[in-house]
Motif scaffolding. Sequence first.
Motif, short mmCIF file in Angstrom:
data_model
loop_
_atom_site.label_atom_id
_atom_site.label_comp_id
_atom_site.label_asym_id
_atom_site.label_seq_id
_atom_site.Cartn_x
_atom_site.Cartn_y
_atom_site.Cartn_z
N PHE A 47 0.85 -1.19 0.00
CA PHE A 47 0.00 0.00 0.00
C PHE A 47 0.88 1.25 0.00
O PHE A 47 1.81 1.36 0.81
CB PHE A 47 -0.89 0.04 1.24
CG PHE A 47 -1.62 -1.25 1.54
CD1 PHE A 47 -2.89 -1.47 1.03
CD2 PHE A 47 -1.04 -2.23 2.33
CE1 PHE A 47 -3.57 -2.66 1.30
CE2 PHE A 47 -1.70 -3.42 2.61
CZ PHE A 47 -2.97 -3.63 2.08
N LEU A 48 0.58 2.20 -0.88
CA LEU A 48 1.30 3.47 -0.91
C LEU A 48 0.32 4.62 -1.10
O LEU A 48 -0.62 4.51 -1.91
CB LEU A 48 2.33 3.50 -2.04
CG LEU A 48 3.43 2.44 -1.98
CD1 LEU A 48 3.29 1.47 -3.13
CD2 LEU A 48 4.80 3.08 -1.97
N GLN A 49 0.54 5.70 -0.38
CA GLN A 49 -0.31 6.89 -0.48
C GLN A 49 0.57 8.12 -0.49
O GLN A 49 1.48 8.26 0.34
CB GLN A 49 -1.29 6.95 0.70
CG GLN A 49 -2.21 8.16 0.67
CD GLN A 49 -3.09 8.24 1.91
OE1 GLN A 49 -2.60 8.16 3.03
NE2 GLN A 49 -4.39 8.37 1.70
N GLY A 50 0.31 9.02 -1.43
CA GLY A 50 1.10 10.24 -1.52
C GLY A 50 0.40 11.30 -2.34
O GLY A 50 -0.72 11.11 -2.81
N PRO A 51 1.05 12.44 -2.57
CA PRO A 51 0.44 13.53 -3.31
C PRO A 51 0.23 13.17 -4.78
O PRO A 51 1.10 12.56 -5.41
CB PRO A 51 1.44 14.67 -3.15
CG PRO A 51 2.74 14.00 -2.85
CD PRO A 51 2.40 12.78 -2.07
N SER A 52 -0.91 13.55 -5.31
CA SER A 52 -1.23 13.23 -6.71
C SER A 52 -0.20 13.81 -7.67
O SER A 52 0.12 13.20 -8.69
CB SER A 52 -2.63 13.76 -7.06
OG SER A 52 -3.62 13.09 -6.32
N ALA A 53 0.33 14.98 -7.36
CA ALA A 53 1.29 15.63 -8.26
C ALA A 53 2.54 14.79 -8.46
O ALA A 53 3.23 14.92 -9.48
CB ALA A 53 1.66 17.00 -7.71
N LYS A 54 2.85 13.89 -7.54
CA LYS A 54 4.05 13.07 -7.63
C LYS A 54 3.73 11.59 -7.80
O LYS A 54 4.60 10.73 -7.62
CB LYS A 54 4.92 13.27 -6.38
CG LYS A 54 5.40 14.71 -6.19
CD LYS A 54 6.27 14.82 -4.95
CE LYS A 54 6.79 16.25 -4.78
NZ LYS A 54 7.64 16.39 -3.58
N PHE A 55 2.48 11.30 -8.15
CA PHE A 55 2.04 9.90 -8.14
C PHE A 55 2.79 9.04 -9.14
O PHE A 55 3.13 7.89 -8.87
CB PHE A 55 0.53 9.82 -8.40
CG PHE A 55 -0.05 8.46 -8.13
CD1 PHE A 55 0.04 7.90 -6.86
CD2 PHE A 55 -0.65 7.72 -9.13
CE1 PHE A 55 -0.49 6.64 -6.59
CE2 PHE A 55 -1.18 6.47 -8.89
CZ PHE A 55 -1.10 5.93 -7.60
N GLY A 56 3.06 9.55 -10.33
CA GLY A 56 3.81 8.79 -11.31
C GLY A 56 5.18 8.42 -10.80
O GLY A 56 5.64 7.28 -10.95
#
Length: 435
Positions: free
Chosen positions: A301-310
């Motif tokens: 599982f990983l969660q982070g800011p959409s702007a850096k998702f790639g």
Amino acid sequence: MIDTVRHSTTLENGITVLSEEALYAHRTAVAVSVMAGGIHEPTEKAGLAHLLEHVLFRGTATRPGPSLREAIEDLGGFINGQTFQDRTTYTGTVILENLTDTVALLADMVMNPTLDDDDIELEKQIVEDENCRGCFGCSMNESFFEAAYPDQRMSQPVIGYEDTVKALTREDLAAFHETYYTGGNITVAVCGNVSHDKVVEMVREAFAGVPEGKKSVWPALEYDGGDLQMTTSSSESDVWIGFDFTDLSNDEKRCIAMFADILGGHAQSRLMQELREKRGLVYNVSAEIDIYARRDVLRIFLQGPSAKFGEICDLAAEVILDSATNLSEAELTKAMRRHHIGEIMSLDGLEGRVEDMVTDVSDLGWITDPAERYQGYLALTVKQITTAATKMLSKQPTIIMSAPVRNAPKLGKLRQKLDPTQKSGGFLQMFKRAG
């Protein structure tokens, strides 16, 4: 060294009795596990096993609702129930002097429910109220199972759907209870300062007259390794990546458990260090082993800011693959130390040890020897772990994403990055070359 012994006895009516002595304990944990869960329900009756679990706390033939609740309160401990994909378990934690009464109470609840129509309707409303429909975590979880097990019973939520639960009748609950709540499907496990012979005696007396019945039939389950991308406008994005390793040997499964710990099981894990501590790319990261209905799955599982998702997905894939091929002896030594500490500390968790025993019966069909299992983990080598991990990664993963379209990586490219047969230099190798 883990110095504990587990015992197992099968009664004349098919009930499996398990025990583990904890001579130092001031409390006792008990579980009555029934091999009847979500995968045993017809699709049109999803939520049946869970609703039945609720209704069983409403009263028995000899203890109407108020009397049952009073009896539970008089025990002074904790009584609870939980429905899983593969079983339903009723648990209690009490002091030793109340163990016999607790086993008798649980037996009465499990075997002699009144299944009153008014109680059923009330519990339907409670189930509906507790259904976290729309909750992000539950949506991701349901999406994972739908992708991993398409058109199979594993893909339906244990809590059921609003329409299927609403349509359930007393006859449905009674038929399910008659079919599955029988001796051949029941396991009673106890952990505490009590001998196995005494546990067998109290279980035999409490469950006298229970028919052996037919053992649960497990539906054939096929792990598909599918994917699903959910579009969102949120500033946060998530990815869940799952690998099935059911067909690996027991030794290889131990390797995968150790691999999961090194990969993402704690604050010093590979994923946490590379993605969060060094680069601040994620808020949360973890790697966990899940066992559902005799299927073994590693879920990341990983969660982070959409702007850096790639970037998050690309780097995570590289870390996963690198961890499966380039573990160090130092990492394994630390992982073994964590395993040792966890095993020693678990001796104080009686509830966890009872759950471990009933899970063994559900997943394996027998109970494992804690000391033998402990030694098996400490005997693992780096080569064994990397070989098993690479073997697991060679299978198609299940990938679930929740991210804006413009930020989400191409699923095909992500799968390629996770494939151990593909060679690629990427962010992680670049950072390593840069020192």
